[in-house]
Scaffold this motif. Structure first.
Motif, PDB file in Angstrom:
ATOM      1  N   ARG A 301       0.786  -1.393   0.227  1.00 47.13           N
ATOM      2  CA  ARG A 301       0.005  -0.296   0.010  1.00 47.13           C
ATOM      3  C   ARG A 301       0.934   1.236   0.033  1.00 47.13           C
ATOM      4  O   ARG A 301       2.023   1.164   0.354  1.00 47.13           O
ATOM      5  CB  ARG A 301      -0.987  -0.009   1.323  1.00 47.13           C
ATOM      6  CG  ARG A 301      -0.277   0.016   2.705  1.00 47.13           C
ATOM      7  CD  ARG A 301      -1.307   0.003   3.547  1.00 47.13           C
ATOM      8  NE  ARG A 301      -0.518   0.055   4.947  1.00 47.13           N
ATOM      9  CZ  ARG A 301      -1.108   0.099   6.050  1.00 47.13           C
ATOM     10  NH1 ARG A 301      -2.463   0.688   6.210  1.00 47.13           N
ATOM     11  NH2 ARG A 301      -0.549   0.212   7.291  1.00 47.13           N
ATOM     12  N   SER A 302       0.249   2.421  -0.463  1.00 49.55           N
ATOM     13  CA  SER A 302       0.836   3.748  -0.498  1.00 49.55           C
ATOM     14  C   SER A 302      -0.194   4.713  -0.039  1.00 49.55           C
ATOM     15  O   SER A 302      -1.232   4.444  -0.043  1.00 49.55           O
ATOM     16  CB  SER A 302       1.544   3.945  -1.694  1.00 49.55           C
ATOM     17  OG  SER A 302       0.436   3.791  -2.718  1.00 49.55           O
ATOM     18  N   ALA A 303       0.415   5.938   0.142  1.00 43.21           N
ATOM     19  CA  ALA A 303      -0.537   7.053   0.560  1.00 43.21           C
ATOM     20  C   ALA A 303       0.196   8.340   0.413  1.00 43.21           C
ATOM     21  O   ALA A 303       1.218   8.543   0.438  1.00 43.21           O
ATOM     22  CB  ALA A 303      -1.185   6.745   2.084  1.00 43.21           C
ATOM     23  N   ILE A 304      -0.844   9.440   0.249  1.00 43.82           N
ATOM     24  CA  ILE A 304      -0.616  10.520   0.108  1.00 43.82           C
ATOM     25  C   ILE A 304      -1.311  11.478   1.445  1.00 43.82           C
ATOM     26  O   ILE A 304      -2.537  11.447   1.169  1.00 43.82           O
ATOM     27  CB  ILE A 304      -0.828  11.267  -1.092  1.00 43.82           C
ATOM     28  CG1 ILE A 304      -0.085  10.682  -2.270  1.00 43.82           C
ATOM     29  CG2 ILE A 304      -0.531  12.976  -0.843  1.00 43.82           C
ATOM     30  CD1 ILE A 304       0.018  11.477  -3.284  1.00 43.82           C
ATOM     31  N   GLY A 309      -7.887  12.897   8.998  1.00 37.23           N
ATOM     32  CA  GLY A 309      -9.145  13.014   8.651  1.00 37.23           C
ATOM     33  C   GLY A 309      -9.477  12.342   7.570  1.00 37.23           C
ATOM     34  O   GLY A 309      -9.193  11.152   7.187  1.00 37.23           O
ATOM     35  N   PRO A 310     -10.598  13.100   6.834  1.00 37.71           N
ATOM     36  CA  PRO A 310     -11.031  12.027   5.819  1.00 37.71           C
ATOM     37  C   PRO A 310     -10.436  11.893   4.576  1.00 37.71           C
ATOM     38  O   PRO A 310      -9.667  12.662   4.350  1.00 37.71           O
ATOM     39  CB  PRO A 310     -12.457  13.006   5.646  1.00 37.71           C
ATOM     40  CG  PRO A 310     -12.309  14.312   6.034  1.00 37.71           C
ATOM     41  CD  PRO A 310     -11.382  14.255   7.146  1.00 37.71           C
ATOM     42  N   GLY A 311     -10.695  11.094   3.790  1.00 35.65           N
ATOM     43  CA  GLY A 311      -9.843  10.626   2.760  1.00 35.65           C
ATOM     44  C   GLY A 311     -10.636   9.401   2.012  1.00 35.65           C
ATOM     45  O   GLY A 311     -11.500   9.004   2.364  1.00 35.65           O
ATOM     46  N   ILE A 312     -10.062   9.069   0.891  1.00 34.79           N
ATOM     47  CA  ILE A 312     -10.322   7.761   0.088  1.00 34.79           C
ATOM     48  C   ILE A 312      -9.297   6.928   0.207  1.00 34.79           C
ATOM     49  O   ILE A 312      -8.152   7.014   0.257  1.00 34.79           O
ATOM     50  CB  ILE A 312     -10.769   8.097  -1.417  1.00 34.79           C
ATOM     51  CG1 ILE A 312      -9.620   8.841  -2.172  1.00 34.79           C
ATOM     52  CG2 ILE A 312     -11.866   9.203  -1.519  1.00 34.79           C
ATOM     53  CD1 ILE A 312      -9.786   8.945  -3.446  1.00 34.79           C
ATOM     54  N   ALA A 323      -4.188   5.477  -0.595  1.00 35.77           N
ATOM     55  CA  ALA A 323      -5.012   6.207   0.399  1.00 35.77           C
ATOM     56  C   ALA A 323      -4.625   7.784  -0.062  1.00 35.77           C
ATOM     57  O   ALA A 323      -3.487   8.286  -0.262  1.00 35.77           O
ATOM     58  CB  ALA A 323      -4.869   5.891   1.811  1.00 35.77           C
ATOM     59  N   LEU A 324      -5.648   8.739  -0.010  1.00 39.00           N
ATOM     60  CA  LEU A 324      -5.434  10.124  -0.141  1.00 39.00           C
ATOM     61  C   LEU A 324      -6.350  10.828   0.655  1.00 39.00           C
ATOM     62  O   LEU A 324      -7.524  10.636   0.669  1.00 39.00           O
ATOM     63  CB  LEU A 324      -5.769  10.324  -1.711  1.00 39.00           C
ATOM     64  CG  LEU A 324      -5.672  11.689  -2.279  1.00 39.00           C
ATOM     65  CD1 LEU A 324      -4.407  12.253  -2.093  1.00 39.00           C
ATOM     66  CD2 LEU A 324      -6.408  11.958  -3.480  1.00 39.00           C
ATOM     67  N   SER A 325      -5.684  11.816   1.149  1.00 30.17           N
ATOM     68  CA  SER A 325      -6.339  12.875   2.135  1.00 30.17           C
ATOM     69  C   SER A 325      -7.149  13.937   1.394  1.00 30.17           C
ATOM     70  O   SER A 325      -6.646  14.457   0.428  1.00 30.17           O
ATOM     71  CB  SER A 325      -5.389  13.529   2.965  1.00 30.17           C
ATOM     72  OG  SER A 325      -4.937  12.622   3.740  1.00 30.17           O
TER      73      SER A 325
END
Length: 344
Positions: A301-304, A309-312, A323-325
């Motif tokens: 997995r990776s993310a920005i 808080g909320p994200g997708i 994942a992205l904020s």
């Protein structure tokens, strides 16, 4: 009947008070800062007060240059006193302002984390000032400053952020969740969602790194050396680039998939074709769960992550996750989900 009315009047009065209190609580704006949050933010002004107070008390006794590094033989390099006080005061002021801005309702989710990092920066700057100025002041006018036990105070103040972090309220999201957003397209119709996200914390960090790099470069030019100052300036300038990149992002979701591009540098950070997306969902993202802030990479997995808080969360067909904020992730999640369903 009169006796019965008098007996029930205290009960009705109590119920009235309970309902009134409940009404006040329910109409209070979500995320509004409480007294503990205000007190926590107020503590972030203390390092600036300490720096300003000691500067006012010592400025007539401090020399033109203060020690910056110590070697085995004593002070190995110096920097102008006005540069030291200006840089330290700027960091302390920026940390205090950042903590004050975090009192707004929209920053409730990441408020304690903001207090923690702002306190770390302010404590570090205040400790560094007390180290260089305090050692010089205690040594006297004609003696060379000795580092002594001052570094212990610096190490202690580096944990200053724990004070406002522990004072502030822990965020609890007890607000009712809104109904899921549904996007419907008629046959042969498509759609797109585009937004620009600005993160002041990354912008301020980039600015602070560039200012520090400029100061180190100035010192290298002044001393006519190309040693540690010049290398330090180069390293800080390089570190400011990714911070500047994450200060402003342009995000789009359409029939092509999901794309994240830096708004200032125009560099593509992430592109996921629609055919590679299995499903999309909204979720509250915690930075520590994804490895911290910024562009994070972990096995599978990776993310920005820009904030707590909320994200997708995008589930890919190869079993990985991204994942992205986002402040309002429901619409892009609905757009991508509708696109995926229409292609199925």
């Amino acid at each position: 009947m009169r006796q019965s009315t008098r007996n029930y009047w205290p009960l009705r009065y109590t119920i009235s008070l309970i309902e009134r209190k409940r009404l006040i609580v329910n109409t209070r704006k979500a995320g509004q800062a409480g007294i503990r949050d205000v007190v926590a933010a107020s503590t972030l002004w203390a390092p600036l007060v300490v720096v300003a107070t000691t500067w006012a008390a010592w400025r007539d006794l401090l020399p033109t240059n203060l020690p910056r590094q110590w070697g085995s033989d004593g002070v190995s390099s110096t920097w102008p006193t006005w540069v030291a006080i200006a840089l330290v005061a700027l960091i302390c002021l920026g940390s205090a302002v950042t903590a004050t801005v975090a009192l707004r309702p929209g920053a409730a989710r990441s408020r304690r984390t903001t207090f923690l990092w702002a306190g770390f920066a302010a404590g570090l700057a205040c400790g560094a000032w007390l180290l260089v100025a305090g050692s010089t002041f205690s040594a006297g006018a004609n003696a060379e400053p000795e580092v002594g036990a001052w570094p212990l105070l610096l190490m202690l103040l580096m944990g200053y952020g724990l004070i406002p972090f522990l004072i502030a309220h822990r965020w609890v999201d007890d607000a009712p969740k809104p109904p899921a957003v549904v996007v419907t397209f008629v046959p042969a119709e498509t759609g797109a969602w585009i937004t620009t996200v600005t993160v002041p914390l990354f912008a301020l960090t980039s600015l602070a790194l560039l200012v520090t790099a400029a100061v180190l470069f100035f010192l290298a030019v002044r001393d006519g050396t190309a040693g540690e100052d010049l290398w330090g300036a180069a390293v800080l300038a390089v570190l400011s680039v990714p911070m500047l990149a994450f200060a402003r992002l342009r995000i789009s979701a359409d029939w092509r998939g999901l794309k994240v591009v830096t708004g200032i540098l125009g560099i593509s950070l992430k592109t996921i074709p629609l055919i590679a997306i299995e499903s999309v969902r909204t979720e509250t993202l915690e930075p520590m769960h994804w490895g911290g802030w910024g562009y994070r990479f972990m096995p599978g997995r990776s993310a920005i992550i820009l904030r707590a808080g909320p994200g997708i969360i995008v589930n890919l067909t190869n079993g990985k996750q991204f994942a992205l904020s986002l402040k309002a992730p429901e619409i892009p999640a609905a757009v991508l989900s509708t696109m995926i369903a229409s292609d199925a």
